[in-house]
Design an enzyme around this catalytic site. Structure first.
Site, PDB file in Angstrom:
ATOM      1  N   SER A 207       4.791  -2.029   2.844  1.00 45.06           N
ATOM      2  CA  SER A 207       4.937  -1.799   1.397  1.00 45.06           C
ATOM      3  C   SER A 207       5.695  -2.891   0.660  1.00 45.06           C
ATOM      4  O   SER A 207       5.660  -2.926  -0.573  1.00 45.06           O
ATOM      5  CB  SER A 207       5.658  -0.481   1.144  1.00 45.06           C
ATOM      6  OG  SER A 207       4.733   0.544   1.048  1.00 45.06           O
TER       7      SER A 207
ATOM      8  N   TYR B 160      11.389   4.095  -2.167  1.00 35.20           N
ATOM      9  CA  TYR B 160      10.737   5.405  -2.041  1.00 35.20           C
ATOM     10  C   TYR B 160      11.505   6.445  -2.860  1.00 35.20           C
ATOM     11  O   TYR B 160      12.083   6.102  -3.895  1.00 35.20           O
ATOM     12  CB  TYR B 160      10.626   5.823  -0.563  1.00 35.20           C
ATOM     13  CG  TYR B 160       9.924   4.792   0.302  1.00 35.20           C
ATOM     14  CD1 TYR B 160       8.602   4.429   0.054  1.00 35.20           C
ATOM     15  CD2 TYR B 160      10.569   4.190   1.364  1.00 35.20           C
ATOM     16  CE1 TYR B 160       7.953   3.497   0.855  1.00 35.20           C
ATOM     17  CE2 TYR B 160       9.924   3.261   2.166  1.00 35.20           C
ATOM     18  CZ  TYR B 160       8.618   2.908   1.902  1.00 35.20           C
ATOM     19  OH  TYR B 160       7.979   1.993   2.687  1.00 35.20           O
TER      20      TYR B 160
ATOM     21  N   VAL C  55       7.336   0.555   5.843  1.00 32.79           N
ATOM     22  CA  VAL C  55       7.436   1.485   6.979  1.00 32.79           C
ATOM     23  C   VAL C  55       7.474   0.800   8.354  1.00 32.79           C
ATOM     24  O   VAL C  55       7.685   1.479   9.356  1.00 32.79           O
ATOM     25  CB  VAL C  55       6.323   2.560   6.971  1.00 32.79           C
ATOM     26  CG1 VAL C  55       6.510   3.528   5.821  1.00 32.79           C
ATOM     27  CG2 VAL C  55       4.935   1.935   6.971  1.00 32.79           C
TER      28      VAL C  55
HETATM   29  N1  GLU Z   1       0.404   0.595   4.623  1.00 35.86           N
HETATM   30  C1  GLU Z   1       1.330   1.680   4.446  1.00 35.86           C
HETATM   31  C2  GLU Z   1       0.691   2.857   3.782  1.00 35.86           C
HETATM   32  O1  GLU Z   1      -0.001   2.697   2.835  1.00 35.86           O
HETATM   33  C3  GLU Z   1       2.473   1.190   3.661  1.00 35.86           C
HETATM   34  C4  GLU Z   1       3.518   2.233   3.560  1.00 35.86           C
HETATM   35  C5  GLU Z   1       4.877   1.696   3.348  1.00 35.86           C
HETATM   36  O2  GLU Z   1       5.297   0.699   3.932  1.00 35.86           O
HETATM   37  O3  GLU Z   1       5.570   2.358   2.557  1.00 35.86           O
HETATM   38  O4  GLU Z   1       0.852   3.979   4.183  1.00 35.86           O
END
Ligand code: GLU
Length: 302
Positions: free
Chosen positions: A63, A241, A259
């Site tokens: 992300s 987040y 993540v």
């Molecule tokens: N590729 C991950 C998703 O879309 C990214 C999530 C993240 O790092 O927050 O779930």
């Protein structure tokens, strides 16, 4: 040894002992990470590097890519056109929430949640998927200071299992907020999340934002200085987040996590700080990374 280097080493030693948290196993390839990986890196706007731990260990940016792609969409479309498609309101909901479309405008609330990020990615200009991907990789190259590559197993893993992101994209298609070619947009989104970096790279990227868009190592401009404020503002309000408000209160720096365990924070005009450690808390933020930044920032005088 400089005072800052000694401080990083002591923070690393303290938090290496903590082994709470979970790997991001909802993307099966990310479940193969070593929970012991732990690196801290600081790059100053005058080009000095301080680092400790597994700084050369590569990981997928996940992300954190959203920040840079948002900057690119701003450059492609301008502030007003982008704002009509993707808002800038923080949400108290998890990053992968299915319901984050504004009732009236149908916009996703902000570019840091998945809905907003997928919409932002779908706006990247280019003649076909290859040109769009190449433009993204070229943009990342300017921030990092060297060519970047995609981790194909992580990309395929997320492409195979990213049903929730597909559902989000379909919902936005239903409301006319993204183009009908959602498979292309999702592929590009999964590819941007699978770009490989190490902790030092991430600190250079953060330092580039701290340095008004100029990479402090290569001196190459990565983004127009006029858009840096937009990027840092959404990082500050939406980057961590559904912990973003508490983060802003406790740490007070624009930051973004991913993540796979990376967190980058920007100290405007001074430095970029990156921490990498893949064990996550319930919000999806690296536990060691959050601790280093929450407690370390009080003593890190960069
Ligand atoms: N590729 C991950 C998703 O879309 C990214 C999530 C993240 O790092 O927050 O779930």
């Amino acid at each position: 040894m400089s005072e800052l280097q000694a401080l990083l080493e002591s923070l690393h030693q303290t938090y290496q002992q903590q082994d709470a948290g979970q790997l991001a196993c909802y993307i099966p390839e990310l479940c193969k990470a070593d929970p012991n990986w732990f690196a801290i890196s600081i790059v100053t706007t005058d080009g000095q590097t301080f680092q400790v731990g597994n700084c050369q260990q590569t990981f997928t940016i996940q992300s954190i890519s959203k920040v840079f792609v948002y900057g690119m969409a701003l450059a492609d479309h301008g502030r007003d056109a982008l704002l009509a498609k993707v808002g800038v309101e923080p949400t108290g909901d998890p990053f992968n929430s299915l319901i984050r479309l504004d009732e009236d405008s149908k916009r996703p609330d902000n570019p840091m949640i998945n809905a907003g990020a997928i919409a932002t990615t779908s706006l990247i200009q280019g003649n076909g998927p290859t040109e769009r991907l190449n433009r993204l990789l070229e943009m990342f190259r300017r921030y990092v200071g060297h060519e970047v590559f995609i981790d194909m197993p992580v990309f395929m893993s997320e492409r195979d299992t990213g049903h929730r992101n597909r559902a989000i994209a379909h919902l936005m298609l239903n409301f006319g907020m993204i183009d009908k070619n959602i498979d292309e947009a999702l592929d590009l989104y999964f590819q941007q999340c699978s770009v490989l970096v190490n902790c030092h790279d991430l600190a250079v990227m953060a330092a580039t934002l701290a340095h008004k868009g100029i990479n402090p190592i290569t001196q190459e401009r990565a983004v127009e200085s006029g858009y840096v404020k937009d990027i840092l503002s959404v990082m500050y309000t939406c980057g961590m987040y559904d912990f973003a408000g508490e983060w802003a209160y406790k740490v007070g720096l624009p930051a973004k996590s991913g993540v796979s365990g990376g967190i980058m924070a920007v100290v405007p005009n001074r430095a970029g700080i990156a921490v990498f450690s893949p064990l996550l808390d319930e919000y999806g933020n690296s536990i060691r990374g959050s601790r280093v930044l929450e407690l370390g920032i009080r003593v890190i005088q960069v």
